[in-house]
Design a protein around this motif. Sequence first.
Motif, PDB file in Angstrom:
ATOM      1  N   SER A 115       0.834  -1.209   0.000  1.00 30.43           N
ATOM      2  CA  SER A 115       0.000   0.000   0.000  1.00 30.43           C
ATOM      3  C   SER A 115       0.864   1.253   0.000  1.00 30.43           C
ATOM      4  CB  SER A 115      -0.905  -0.007   1.232  1.00 30.43           C
ATOM      5  OG  SER A 115      -1.648   1.182   1.303  1.00 30.43           O
ATOM      6  N   GLU A 116       1.921   1.244   0.830  1.00 31.95           N
ATOM      7  CA  GLU A 116       2.829   2.398   0.863  1.00 31.95           C
ATOM      8  C   GLU A 116       3.545   2.566  -0.471  1.00 31.95           C
ATOM      9  OE1 GLU A 116       5.293   1.611   4.246  1.00 31.95           O
ATOM     10  OE2 GLU A 116       3.739   2.207   5.682  1.00 31.95           O
ATOM     11  N   ALA A 117       3.977   1.452  -1.054  1.00 34.36           N
ATOM     12  CA  ALA A 117       4.643   1.518  -2.362  1.00 34.36           C
ATOM     13  C   ALA A 117       3.690   2.062  -3.414  1.00 34.36           C
ATOM     14  CB  ALA A 117       5.151   0.136  -2.767  1.00 34.36           C
ATOM     15  N   GLN A 118       2.425   1.650  -3.319  1.00 36.52           N
ATOM     16  CA  GLN A 118       1.422   2.135  -4.278  1.00 36.52           C
ATOM     17  C   GLN A 118       1.223   3.638  -4.094  1.00 36.52           C
ATOM     18  OE1 GLN A 118      -2.466   0.446  -3.778  1.00 36.52           O
ATOM     19  NE2 GLN A 118      -3.083   0.932  -5.859  1.00 36.52           N
ATOM     20  N   ASN A 119       1.163   4.091  -2.849  1.00 31.91           N
ATOM     21  CA  ASN A 119       1.013   5.533  -2.590  1.00 31.91           C
ATOM     22  C   ASN A 119       2.200   6.305  -3.138  1.00 31.91           C
ATOM     23  OD1 ASN A 119      -1.453   5.264  -1.312  1.00 31.91           O
ATOM     24  ND2 ASN A 119      -0.580   5.134   0.724  1.00 31.91           N
TER      25      ASN A 119
END
Length: 147
Positions: free
Chosen positions: A62-66
């Motif tokens: 999720s952080e990588a996607q953000n």
Amino acid sequence: MLMLAESDCGEARKALINANQRDTRHAEGASCRGSAGVSPKKMIEKSSNIAQKAAAEAKAASEAQNIAGQQAARQVKAQLAEKAAQAAKAAEAVLSGKEAVVEQLREEVKEARSVVQEETSSLQQAQTNVNAAIQAARQSQDQVRKI
């Protein structure tokens, strides 16, 4: 002697018990669905570890996607800013060209007004000359009649 006993994982299983033994534990080598010698507590810990790892991986994804979304947004903004700058330069060039045309037209209008002024003055002079010629002709005719 053969006896039914409940294993640590809740399964009913057959256990061989000697006549002198009153042990209700499961026989050696028995397993709860493939987990030989693993206690339910260890299975819960293992499941918990797997769940924690999955949650950590999901959070990292999720952080990588953000981060990827933010980077893509920055890239798009930079591209749009570059296009806007190019459009502004093109508009400035067009404006500069139009300003030059307007200045040229102003000069032409100024020259045309000067020509109109000169022609108007010339026309007035010609009209004055015609009026003087007409007057001279009348006077000449008057003198010819008097003779």
